[in-house]
Design an enzyme around this catalytic site. Structure first.
Site, mmCIF file in Angstrom:
data_model
loop_
_atom_site.group_PDB
_atom_site.id
_atom_site.type_symbol
_atom_site.label_atom_id
_atom_site.label_comp_id
_atom_site.label_asym_id
_atom_site.label_seq_id
_atom_site.Cartn_x
_atom_site.Cartn_y
_atom_site.Cartn_z
ATOM 1 N N ASP A 109 7.333 -6.970 18.301
ATOM 2 C CA ASP A 109 8.295 -7.825 19.050
ATOM 3 C C ASP A 109 9.752 -7.634 18.061
ATOM 4 O O ASP A 109 10.819 -7.351 18.662
ATOM 5 C CB ASP A 109 7.997 -9.232 19.146
ATOM 6 C CG ASP A 109 8.970 -10.125 19.637
ATOM 7 O OD1 ASP A 109 9.171 -10.234 20.800
ATOM 8 O OD2 ASP A 109 9.700 -10.922 18.980
ATOM 9 N N TYR B 72 7.754 8.734 11.610
ATOM 10 C CA TYR B 72 6.462 8.066 11.908
ATOM 11 C C TYR B 72 5.374 9.152 12.457
ATOM 12 O O TYR B 72 4.380 9.096 11.874
ATOM 13 C CB TYR B 72 6.822 7.138 13.113
ATOM 14 C CG TYR B 72 5.608 6.354 13.406
ATOM 15 C CD1 TYR B 72 4.991 5.234 12.776
ATOM 16 C CD2 TYR B 72 5.325 6.363 14.953
ATOM 17 C CE1 TYR B 72 3.943 4.604 13.172
ATOM 18 C CE2 TYR B 72 4.119 5.554 15.443
ATOM 19 C CZ TYR B 72 3.522 4.432 14.317
ATOM 20 O OH TYR B 72 2.517 4.093 15.029
ATOM 21 N N VAL C 83 0.778 -1.264 -0.017
ATOM 22 C CA VAL C 83 0.174 -0.206 -0.230
ATOM 23 C C VAL C 83 0.777 1.229 0.026
ATOM 24 O O VAL C 83 0.370 2.533 -0.156
ATOM 25 C CB VAL C 83 -0.992 0.005 1.110
ATOM 26 C CG1 VAL C 83 -2.043 -1.074 1.049
ATOM 27 C CG2 VAL C 83 -0.301 0.016 2.543
#
Length: 258
Positions: free
Chosen positions: A195, A156, A64
């Site tokens: 993780d 981010y 995407v």
């Protein structure tokens, strides 16, 4: 409860983590579901799992971060089932970078995955809803870090803060079309991707999850299945007329100080 009976749902970034949990919850609530992801292995396995559980599901291979693939994933759903009723943008890139060390390439990667992809998937999905003069819903998975975040999340945060603005802008633009668009600012969540991130960027060892959970107010990180239930509610008619809301789904309170 059948909250999504007869709905056609696309979950971008749905082959693992929060996206996969949303796909499972949507099928459980009666939806037909497509999930996208870059890796066929997990995506095909999830689609097979959902189909074996009695749901109608398929995997669409798509990256995407490419606007064309984001739009074509919606087109494939419409081609398969004649329409799209609900869209969830759950794909996310969380690689680290500060204001001082982020390269233009890293910045562009974050914008592509965390902002551009959702933009063009929404464009294609809402266009179908408007053309059919049918109501629809969109939920964008954002982040509580969009309020400011940690120094090592600069690109981010920049991209996800843009997604907050896009969510509200699109919701305002299409409220008269009965297309409801909302977002969730999720907090620290226990996923496969988290993780891997903790191990790669922070040198985390086995047991890091239990140690991290012990430091949090509720004694655990956010759980994907809990987030998924909330997303399903927002996708469904049970959330009423709510649109343009960006909800902090977190155990830390914005502005709260100890």
């Amino acid at each position: 409860m059948g909250l999504l009976d007869d709905k056609v749902v696309l979950v971008n970034g749905g082959s693992q983590g929060v996206g996969a949990a949303v796909a499972r919850a949507a099928v459980r609530e009666g939806a037909t579901v497509a999930v996208t992801g870059r890796r066929p292995g997990p995506g095909e396995a999830l689609a097979a799992e959902l189909s074996a559980a009695g749901g109608a599901a398929r995997y669409i291979r798509a990256d995407v971060s490419d606007a064309g693939q984001a739009r074509s994933s919606v087109a494939e759903v419409i081609g398969a089932w004649g329409r799209i009723d609900c869209l969830v943008n759950a794909a996310g890139l969380t690689s680290r970078g500060t204001l001082l060390d982020t390269t233009p390439e890293l910045f562009d990667q974050h914008v592509a995955v965390n902002l551009k992809g959702p933009f063009f998937a929404m464009q294609a999905a809402v266009a179908d809803m408007v053309a059919r003069k049918a109501p629809g819903t969109v939920v964008n998975i954002i982040t509580s870090s969009a309020h400011g975040g940690q120094p090592f999340l600069a690109p981010y945060v920049a991209a996800k803060a843009g997604l907050i603005g896009l969510t509200r802008n699109a919701a305002h633009a299409h409220r008269w079309d009965r297309v409801r668009i909302n977002g969730l600012n999720i907090g620290w969540t226990a996923t496969e991707g988290e993780d891997a991130t903790q191990r790669e960027f922070h040198g985390a060892a086995d047991g890091w999850l239990d140690e991290a959970a012990a430091r949090l107010p509720m004694g655990k990180l956010g759980q994907p299945d809990e987030i998924a239930d909330f997303v399903v509610l927002l996708l469904s008619d049970r959330s009423g007329v709510v649109t343009g809301s960006v909800i902090d789904w977190d155990q830390n309170v914005l502005g709260g100080l100890d």
